[in-house]
Design a protein around this motif. Structure first.
Motif, PDB file in Angstrom:
ATOM      1  N   LYS A  19       1.116  -0.979  -0.181  1.00  0.00           N
ATOM      2  CA  LYS A  19      -0.181  -0.122   0.371  1.00  0.00           C
ATOM      3  C   LYS A  19       0.964   1.266   0.022  1.00  0.00           C
ATOM      4  O   LYS A  19       2.318   1.733   0.561  1.00  0.00           O
ATOM      5  CB  LYS A  19      -0.871  -0.228   1.250  1.00  0.00           C
ATOM      6  N   GLY A  20       0.473   2.578  -0.700  1.00  0.00           N
ATOM      7  CA  GLY A  20       1.109   3.415  -0.839  1.00  0.00           C
ATOM      8  C   GLY A  20       1.501   4.055   1.715  1.00  0.00           C
ATOM      9  O   GLY A  20       0.518   4.203   1.795  1.00  0.00           O
ATOM     10  N   GLY A  21       2.600   4.277   0.609  1.00  0.00           N
ATOM     11  CA  GLY A  21       3.192   5.202   1.950  1.00  0.00           C
ATOM     12  C   GLY A  21       3.772   3.671   2.649  1.00  0.00           C
ATOM     13  O   GLY A  21       3.772   4.546   4.444  1.00  0.00           O
ATOM     14  N   GLY A  23       6.790   1.126   2.911  1.00  0.00           N
ATOM     15  CA  GLY A  23       7.473   2.018   2.919  1.00  0.00           C
ATOM     16  C   GLY A  23       8.634   0.290   2.014  1.00  0.00           C
ATOM     17  O   GLY A  23       9.000   0.383   2.187  1.00  0.00           O
ATOM     18  N   LYS A  24       7.768   0.825   0.521  1.00  0.00           N
ATOM     19  CA  LYS A  24       8.351   0.118  -0.549  1.00  0.00           C
ATOM     20  C   LYS A  24       9.572   0.643  -0.770  1.00  0.00           C
ATOM     21  O   LYS A  24      10.451  -0.551  -0.893  1.00  0.00           O
ATOM     22  CB  LYS A  24       7.553   0.321  -1.638  1.00  0.00           C
ATOM     23  N   THR A  25       9.745   2.079  -1.462  1.00  0.00           N
ATOM     24  CA  THR A  25      11.009   2.372  -1.414  1.00  0.00           C
ATOM     25  C   THR A  25      12.304   2.082  -1.003  1.00  0.00           C
ATOM     26  O   THR A  25      12.976   1.694  -0.552  1.00  0.00           O
ATOM     27  CB  THR A  25      11.076   3.647  -1.945  1.00  0.00           C
ATOM     28  N   THR A  26      11.985   1.774   0.918  1.00  0.00           N
ATOM     29  CA  THR A  26      12.442   1.980   2.061  1.00  0.00           C
ATOM     30  C   THR A  26      12.978   0.656   2.439  1.00  0.00           C
ATOM     31  O   THR A  26      14.464   0.486   2.073  1.00  0.00           O
ATOM     32  CB  THR A  26      12.411   2.417   3.112  1.00  0.00           C
ATOM     33  N   ARG A  50       9.807   9.208  -9.208  1.00  0.00           N
ATOM     34  CA  ARG A  50       9.797  10.089  -8.121  1.00  0.00           C
ATOM     35  C   ARG A  50      11.399  10.381  -7.632  1.00  0.00           C
ATOM     36  O   ARG A  50      11.209  11.356  -7.121  1.00  0.00           O
ATOM     37  CB  ARG A  50       8.924   9.746  -7.111  1.00  0.00           C
ATOM     38  N   ASN A 241       6.703  -3.683   8.134  1.00  0.00           N
ATOM     39  CA  ASN A 241       7.510  -2.909   8.344  1.00  0.00           C
ATOM     40  C   ASN A 241       6.707  -1.562   9.413  1.00  0.00           C
ATOM     41  O   ASN A 241       5.604  -1.421   9.705  1.00  0.00           O
ATOM     42  CB  ASN A 241       8.023  -1.648   6.759  1.00  0.00           C
ATOM     43  N   MET A 242       7.291  -1.212   9.975  1.00  0.00           N
ATOM     44  CA  MET A 242       7.524   0.212  11.390  1.00  0.00           C
ATOM     45  C   MET A 242       6.353  -0.527  12.730  1.00  0.00           C
ATOM     46  O   MET A 242       5.684  -0.046  13.146  1.00  0.00           O
ATOM     47  CB  MET A 242       6.133   1.145  10.659  1.00  0.00           C
ATOM     48  N   PRO A 317      11.731  -2.358  12.190  1.00  0.00           N
ATOM     49  CA  PRO A 317      10.937  -2.480  13.548  1.00  0.00           C
ATOM     50  C   PRO A 317      10.989  -0.262  13.474  1.00  0.00           C
ATOM     51  O   PRO A 317      11.697  -0.266  11.969  1.00  0.00           O
ATOM     52  CB  PRO A 317      12.664  -1.532  14.375  1.00  0.00           C
ATOM     53  N   MET A 318       9.904   0.345  13.493  1.00  0.00           N
ATOM     54  CA  MET A 318       9.598   1.953  13.677  1.00  0.00           C
ATOM     55  C   MET A 318      11.213   2.228  14.141  1.00  0.00           C
ATOM     56  O   MET A 318      11.668   2.242  15.105  1.00  0.00           O
ATOM     57  CB  MET A 318       8.376   2.075  13.471  1.00  0.00           C
ATOM     58  N   ILE A 319      11.742   3.451  13.490  1.00  0.00           N
ATOM     59  CA  ILE A 319      12.657   3.257  13.210  1.00  0.00           C
ATOM     60  C   ILE A 319      12.488   5.166  14.135  1.00  0.00           C
ATOM     61  O   ILE A 319      12.218   6.226  12.494  1.00  0.00           O
ATOM     62  CB  ILE A 319      13.609   3.879  12.311  1.00  0.00           C
ATOM     63  N   ILE A 323      14.177   7.183   8.459  1.00  0.00           N
ATOM     64  CA  ILE A 323      15.271   6.756   7.354  1.00  0.00           C
ATOM     65  C   ILE A 323      16.566   7.602   7.077  1.00  0.00           C
ATOM     66  O   ILE A 323      15.651   8.145   6.861  1.00  0.00           O
ATOM     67  CB  ILE A 323      14.626   6.470   6.473  1.00  0.00           C
ATOM     68  N   LEU A 331      18.275  -1.465   8.659  1.00  0.00           N
ATOM     69  CA  LEU A 331      17.170  -2.655   8.425  1.00  0.00           C
ATOM     70  C   LEU A 331      17.673  -3.578   7.235  1.00  0.00           C
ATOM     71  O   LEU A 331      16.968  -4.592   7.709  1.00  0.00           O
ATOM     72  CB  LEU A 331      16.453  -1.948   7.745  1.00  0.00           C
TER      73      LEU A 331
HETATM   74  N1  ATP Z   1      10.903   1.330   9.438  1.00  0.00           N
HETATM   75  C1  ATP Z   1      10.382   2.943   9.057  1.00  0.00           C
HETATM   76  N2  ATP Z   1      10.794   3.482  10.511  1.00  0.00           N
HETATM   77  C2  ATP Z   1      10.749   4.716  10.323  1.00  0.00           C
HETATM   78  N3  ATP Z   1      10.022   5.390   9.765  1.00  0.00           N
HETATM   79  C3  ATP Z   1      10.063   4.668   8.221  1.00  0.00           C
HETATM   80  C4  ATP Z   1      10.409   3.329   8.135  1.00  0.00           C
HETATM   81  N4  ATP Z   1       9.742   2.923   6.653  1.00  0.00           N
HETATM   82  C5  ATP Z   1       9.612   3.589   6.398  1.00  0.00           C
HETATM   83  N5  ATP Z   1      10.050   4.739   7.087  1.00  0.00           N
HETATM   84  C6  ATP Z   1       9.644   6.343   6.808  1.00  0.00           C
HETATM   85  O1  ATP Z   1       8.246   6.244   6.128  1.00  0.00           O
HETATM   86  C7  ATP Z   1       7.275   7.196   4.545  1.00  0.00           C
HETATM   87  C8  ATP Z   1       7.308   6.004   4.005  1.00  0.00           C
HETATM   88  O2  ATP Z   1       8.252   5.663   3.481  1.00  0.00           O
HETATM   89  P1  ATP Z   1       8.647   4.858   1.844  1.00  0.00           P
HETATM   90  O3  ATP Z   1       8.311   6.058   0.866  1.00  0.00           O
HETATM   91  O4  ATP Z   1       9.910   3.887   1.455  1.00  0.00           O
HETATM   92  O5  ATP Z   1       7.329   4.354   1.187  1.00  0.00           O
HETATM   93  P2  ATP Z   1       6.464   4.182  -0.092  1.00  0.00           P
HETATM   94  O6  ATP Z   1       5.404   2.718   0.510  1.00  0.00           O
HETATM   95  O7  ATP Z   1       7.637   4.235  -1.067  1.00  0.00           O
HETATM   96  O8  ATP Z   1       5.412   5.476  -0.254  1.00  0.00           O
HETATM   97  P3  ATP Z   1       4.789   5.687  -1.380  1.00  0.00           P
HETATM   98  O9  ATP Z   1       4.276   5.153  -1.864  1.00  0.00           O
HETATM   99  O10 ATP Z   1       5.032   6.972  -1.674  1.00  0.00           O
HETATM  100  O11 ATP Z   1       5.989   5.314  -2.912  1.00  0.00           O
HETATM  101  C9  ATP Z   1       9.144   7.808   4.467  1.00  0.00           C
HETATM  102  O12 ATP Z   1       8.959   8.916   4.726  1.00  0.00           O
HETATM  103  C10 ATP Z   1      10.043   6.704   4.865  1.00  0.00           C
HETATM  104  O13 ATP Z   1      11.020   7.383   5.433  1.00  0.00           O
END
Ligand code: ATP
Ligand code: MG
Length: 341
Positions: A19-21, A23-26, A50, A241-242, A317-319, A323, A331
């Motif tokens: 799902k969006g947001g 943490g896919k990219t992370t 992006r 994640n988180m 874990p939630m950091i 990040i 991670l």
């Molecule tokens: N384990 C974590 N602990 C703390 N913050 C996190 C963690 N994983 C992701 N984040 C933060 O959450 C936000 C969303 O993460 P990310 O951009 O990776 O999600 P995404 O799924 O790729 O979002 P999008 O759908 O917009 O592409 C970012 O600000 C990222 O730094």
């Protein structure tokens, strides 16, 4: 006997959705770091234009070109790891690449760009642009060093992919291209790409947080993927994640949840720690602990729900500080320790 390297032995293309947001990219970046152990090259691909990867690794915007962005996680106690390369793929670049690779037509492609043909091809026919983008990822995953050395250039390719709602269509390239091209080079290309995506070399990982909506979307996404492709495209792992770790043991959590935690005992402990309780600190803390206990209970319910799907899962874990490069390695280490790499 061969020992398994990771849970994903044999997987060369890791597609990371969710799902969006969530943490896919992370997670895709952490997985790439973890997979890039010493002597191994891993390619991290971004497809949504992006520049999330460049931001994450603190480097200038990525061109349509494979660039080294980081050193992978080394094995525990040994030196540094291998190399992580990154590439931002856009449909236009992928089309030019395709024309060059198969027809040596880059110059023609450039002319087509000027005439707006590329725009036309990539916006009017989303199925076509998807197959060009996924085609770039499968090409990188299959690429060999050269004729004499047929080992793979990349040990693995990790794709920061579109979100759950679009992933099945995005990956189901042969069906999507079907109506556009029944025969001819695009059809052949689509079939080659589909063969890789539908092979055991490809796994689709789902990133989720322990909340109701993302969990539901993950379970629906897994079902949708297998129904749409008759099980041909394989779900990989679930990356939670988180996650917020529990700060109390089970008995105290239960007491905190139903408000029976001993407030005097808490005040005494505070005092023992040199903190005076003259502002009702213990009572405030009780409220916070109650909320924490409820959150942990909710997380546990969502985790149980995810586990019913029977897929391997990993927890990150939630950091609290957010990040940065250091937490990305943290991670990556957690993923490796759990067998994901
Ligand atoms: N384990 C974590 N602990 C703390 N913050 C996190 C963690 N994983 C992701 N984040 C933060 O959450 C936000 C969303 O993460 P990310 O951009 O990776 O999600 P995404 O799924 O790729 O979002 P999008 O759908 O917009 O592409 C970012 O600000 C990222 O730094
Ligand atoms: Mg992202």
């Amino acid at each position: 006997m061969t020992t398994r390297d990771t849970d994903w032995d044999g997987v060369r293309l890791h597609v990371v959705t969710g799902k969006g947001g969530t943490g896919k990219t992370t997670v895709a970046a952490a997985l790439a770091l973890a997979l890039a152990s010493a002597g191994r090259k891993v390619l991290l691909i971004e497809v949504e234009g992006r520049q999330g990867i460049a931001r994450l690794f603190d480097c200038p915007p990525l061109p349509y070109e494979e660039r080294k962005v980081a050193t992978g996680l080394g094995a525990r106690g040994s030196g540094p790891g291998g190399d992580v390369y990154a590439l931002a793929v856009d449909p236009e670049g992928a089309l030019l690449d395709y024309l060059e690779m198969f027809y040596n037509l880059r110059r023609t492609g450039k002319a087509l760009t000027r005439l707006g043909v590329v725009d036309f091809a990539t916006t009017i026919a989303p199925g076509l642009s998807d197959v060009l983008v996924t085609g770039k990822a499968t090409e990188a995953a299959r690429r060999r060093v050269n004729r004499r050395d047929d080992s793979h250039v990349y040990h693995a390719v990790v794709m920061d992919a579109p979100p759950t709602g679009r992933i099945s269509r995005f990956l189901d390239v042969s069906t999507e291209v079907g109506s556009l091209a029944k025969v001819g080079p695009i059809r052949t290309h689509a079939d080659t790409v589909a063969r890789v995506i539908r092979s055991p070399q490809t796994a689709v990982h789902f990133v989720t947080t322990l909340e109701e909506m993302p969990v539901q979307e993950t379970l629906d996404g897994i079902t949708d993927l297998s129904e749409r492709t008759g099980g041909a495209i394989r779900p990989g792992g679930i990356f939670i994640n988180m996650a917020r770790p529990a700060m109390l043991d089970d008995a105290d959590l239960a007491a905190a949840a139903d408000g029976t935690l001993d407030v005097t005992e808490l005040a005494v402990s505070l005092k023992a720690a040199g903190i005076s309780d003259n502002h009702g600190l213990a009572a405030d803390l009780m409220t916070e602990l109650g909320e924490h206990a409820q959150q942990v209970a909710l997380q546990n319910r969502e985790r149980d729900e995810l586990l019913t799907s029977g897929h391997p899962h990993y927890e990150l874990p939630m950091i609290p500080e957010g990040i940065d490069l250091a937490s990305l390695y943290q991670l990556a280490t957690a993923l490796r320790d759990q067998g994901a790499a």
